[in-house]
Design an enzyme around this catalytic site. Structure first.
Site, PDB file in Angstrom:
ATOM      1  CG  HIS A 140      -1.869   1.136   1.279  1.00 59.71           C
ATOM      2  ND1 HIS A 140      -2.298   1.701   2.447  1.00 59.71           N
ATOM      3  CD2 HIS A 140      -2.451   1.867   0.277  1.00 59.71           C
ATOM      4  CE1 HIS A 140      -3.095   2.717   2.177  1.00 59.71           C
ATOM      5  NE2 HIS A 140      -3.198   2.836   0.878  1.00 59.71           N
ATOM      6  CG  ASN A 190      -6.554   4.536   4.343  1.00 60.85           C
ATOM      7  OD1 ASN A 190      -6.389   5.750   4.395  1.00 60.85           O
ATOM      8  ND2 ASN A 190      -6.263   3.821   3.266  1.00 60.85           N
TER       9      ASN A 190
HETATM   10  N1  CAA Z   1       3.363  13.901  -7.926  1.00 60.04           N
HETATM   11  C1  CAA Z   1       4.689  14.084  -7.858  1.00 60.04           C
HETATM   12  N2  CAA Z   1       5.270  15.043  -7.091  1.00 60.04           N
HETATM   13  C2  CAA Z   1       4.450  15.853  -6.405  1.00 60.04           C
HETATM   14  C3  CAA Z   1       3.046  15.730  -6.455  1.00 60.04           C
HETATM   15  C4  CAA Z   1       2.501  14.694  -7.250  1.00 60.04           C
HETATM   16  N3  CAA Z   1       1.191  14.493  -7.338  1.00 60.04           N
HETATM   17  N4  CAA Z   1       2.511  16.688  -5.649  1.00 60.04           N
HETATM   18  C5  CAA Z   1       3.527  17.375  -5.140  1.00 60.04           C
HETATM   19  N5  CAA Z   1       4.692  16.870  -5.574  1.00 60.04           N
HETATM   20  C6  CAA Z   1       6.044  17.325  -5.246  1.00 60.04           C
HETATM   21  C7  CAA Z   1       6.245  18.693  -5.822  1.00 60.04           C
HETATM   22  O1  CAA Z   1       6.717  18.589  -7.138  1.00 60.04           O
HETATM   23  C8  CAA Z   1       7.268  19.294  -4.888  1.00 60.04           C
HETATM   24  O2  CAA Z   1       8.563  18.892  -5.297  1.00 60.04           O
HETATM   25  P1  CAA Z   1       9.791  19.914  -5.179  1.00 60.04           P
HETATM   26  O3  CAA Z   1      10.171  19.890  -3.755  1.00 60.04           O
HETATM   27  O4  CAA Z   1      10.763  19.309  -6.078  1.00 60.04           O
HETATM   28  O5  CAA Z   1       9.279  21.237  -5.631  1.00 60.04           O
HETATM   29  C9  CAA Z   1       6.984  18.646  -3.540  1.00 60.04           C
HETATM   30  O6  CAA Z   1       6.164  17.501  -3.817  1.00 60.04           O
HETATM   31  C10 CAA Z   1       6.236  19.589  -2.631  1.00 60.04           C
HETATM   32  O7  CAA Z   1       5.091  20.043  -3.344  1.00 60.04           O
HETATM   33  P2  CAA Z   1       4.508  21.513  -3.238  1.00 60.04           P
HETATM   34  O8  CAA Z   1       5.615  22.457  -2.895  1.00 60.04           O
HETATM   35  O9  CAA Z   1       3.715  21.781  -4.462  1.00 60.04           O
HETATM   36  O10 CAA Z   1       3.426  21.469  -2.097  1.00 60.04           O
HETATM   37  P3  CAA Z   1       3.530  20.947  -0.615  1.00 60.04           P
HETATM   38  O11 CAA Z   1       4.785  21.354   0.057  1.00 60.04           O
HETATM   39  O12 CAA Z   1       2.228  21.317  -0.013  1.00 60.04           O
HETATM   40  O13 CAA Z   1       3.585  19.357  -0.738  1.00 60.04           O
HETATM   41  C11 CAA Z   1       2.348  17.377  -0.597  1.00 60.04           C
HETATM   42  C12 CAA Z   1       2.591  18.651  -1.376  1.00 60.04           C
HETATM   43  C13 CAA Z   1       3.596  16.502  -0.618  1.00 60.04           C
HETATM   44  C14 CAA Z   1       1.206  16.650  -1.291  1.00 60.04           C
HETATM   45  C15 CAA Z   1       1.995  17.746   0.884  1.00 60.04           C
HETATM   46  O14 CAA Z   1       0.961  18.687   0.904  1.00 60.04           O
HETATM   47  C16 CAA Z   1       1.601  16.574   1.720  1.00 60.04           C
HETATM   48  O15 CAA Z   1       2.436  15.846   2.231  1.00 60.04           O
HETATM   49  N6  CAA Z   1       0.272  16.376   1.899  1.00 60.04           N
HETATM   50  C17 CAA Z   1      -0.270  15.250   2.638  1.00 60.04           C
HETATM   51  C18 CAA Z   1      -0.224  14.027   1.755  1.00 60.04           C
HETATM   52  C19 CAA Z   1      -0.806  12.835   2.438  1.00 60.04           C
HETATM   53  O16 CAA Z   1      -1.230  12.858   3.579  1.00 60.04           O
HETATM   54  N7  CAA Z   1      -0.835  11.725   1.711  1.00 60.04           N
HETATM   55  C20 CAA Z   1      -1.431  10.532   2.175  1.00 60.04           C
HETATM   56  C21 CAA Z   1      -2.814  10.470   1.625  1.00 60.04           C
HETATM   57  S1  CAA Z   1      -3.635   9.048   2.199  1.00 60.04           S
HETATM   58  C22 CAA Z   1      -3.171   7.836   1.172  1.00 60.04           C
HETATM   59  O17 CAA Z   1      -2.520   7.997   0.186  1.00 60.04           O
HETATM   60  C23 CAA Z   1      -3.659   6.507   1.574  1.00 60.04           C
HETATM   61  C24 CAA Z   1      -4.932   6.085   0.998  1.00 60.04           C
HETATM   62  O18 CAA Z   1      -5.092   4.895   0.815  1.00 60.04           O
HETATM   63  C25 CAA Z   1      -6.077   6.986   0.755  1.00 60.04           C
END
Ligand code: CAA
Length: 284
Positions: A140, A190
């Protein structure tokens, strides 16, 4: 157990992210989906991410071309006959998953490991659709896959130790951190995350605070990178509801009942970022 060739089933956000990190780690990857345009969309997303890495100086253009060269698009599931592992990241629906696994069990060689990226469905039940339950395992990944370090590795009831070890080793080669988890509804991630999101929706539903303020509390007060309602939009409200229902049904405990407001939004087709509207609205 030597793993060189990988097939990823499902070229959506999760599947294409998994294909990208596998190709970056040096594996030959087949990216499979039902329609050509879906696989092309997945590959376009991967190319965009890699180009960003080149622009940011984390990768040379040559490395980017090498990674892309290790990725092959396919709409033919029969291509699974040449792979060492299949990682399934299709839709979260038990009927669809069991059909895919039954088919893969017939197509793939005996040594092939069948992994699923399911976010909450029972691995043991998916494994029971095959004649090789010892080679079925949960892998996962978190969204966005290229950024998030965690991979929950879930053992089904019959998963063999050597299969667990092979997946643990492979996860490390992807530059991710494996965490061993038993097969219970929602696993660990989750089971904890979704009730928090559901409670945030109840907090909005009961008028305790506005969506912006609820998110601000969790961002500034708990140092979460995104507030829970923004995160729900990012994950997809249909996915959040589906996982809450899986927890509710799996444990038979009312503490997991989905908030009526979450149901209402899903019924309205407000599924979050992917449909342009969830708790917030998004530009196309
Ligand atoms: N794909 C690839 N890279 C991505 C991306 C994506 N979809 N979204 C963001 N990034 C990268 C960006 O390119 C950026 O890279 P650099 O450092 O090289 O610039 C880096 O991540 C940081 O992005 P941002 O500066 O645009 O924005 P941010 O600092 O807010 O980070 C985030 C974005 C990493 C998504 C952050 O907001 C975060 O950690 N959010 C929480 C994510 C989370 O909780 N995920 C788990 C979800 S639950 C799950 O997945 C389980 C399930 O089964 C549902």
């Amino acid at each position: 157990m030597q793993i060189n060739k990988v097939m990823v089933i499902g070229a959506g956000q999760m599947g294409s992210g998994i294909a990208q990190v596998c190709a970056q780690a040096g594996y030959d990857v087949l990216l499979n989906d039902l329609k050509e345009e879906l696989v092309e969309k997945g590959l376009a997303g991967i190319t965009k991410n890699l180009t960003r890495s080149v622009t940011k100086g984390r990768m040379t253009d040559e490395e980017k071309q090498n990674v892309l060269g290790r990725l092959t698009a396919t709409t033919n599931i029969q291509d699974a006959q040449n792979v060492d592992i299949v990682i399934e990241a299709a839709v979260e629906n038990m009927d669809i998953k069991t059909k895919i696994f039954t088919q893969l069990d017939e197509i793939t060689p005996e040594h092939t490991i069948l992994a699923t990226n399911t976010s909450s469905l029972p691995i043991t039940e998916i494994a029971a659709a095959t004649k090789r339950p010892e080679k079925v395992i949960g892998m996962h990944f978190m969204n966005p896959v290229p950024v998030m370090k965690l991979v929950e590795i879930i053992r089904g009831l019959a998963t063999a130790d050597e299969v667990y070890k092979a997946i643990e080793d492979m996860t490390k080669t992807l530059n991710k951190v494996p965490v061993e988890v038993e097969d219970f509804p929602g696993f660990v991630a989750n089971r904890i995350l979704m009730p928090m999101i559901n409670e945030a929706v109840y907090t909005l539903y009961e008028g305790v605070s506005s969506k912006e303020e609820i998110d601000e509390v969790m961002k500034l007060g708990m140092n979460h990178p995104m507030g829970p309602l923004t995160l729900a939009d990012f994950i997809g409200l249909d996915t959040c509801l589906y996982i809450m229902e899986t927890l509710h049904e799996g444990f038979g405990d009312d503490k997991y009942r989905p908030c009526p407001l979450l149901r209402k939004y899903v019924k309205a087709g407000w599924l979050g970022k992917k449909t342009g509207r969830g708790f917030y609205t998004y530009e196309a």
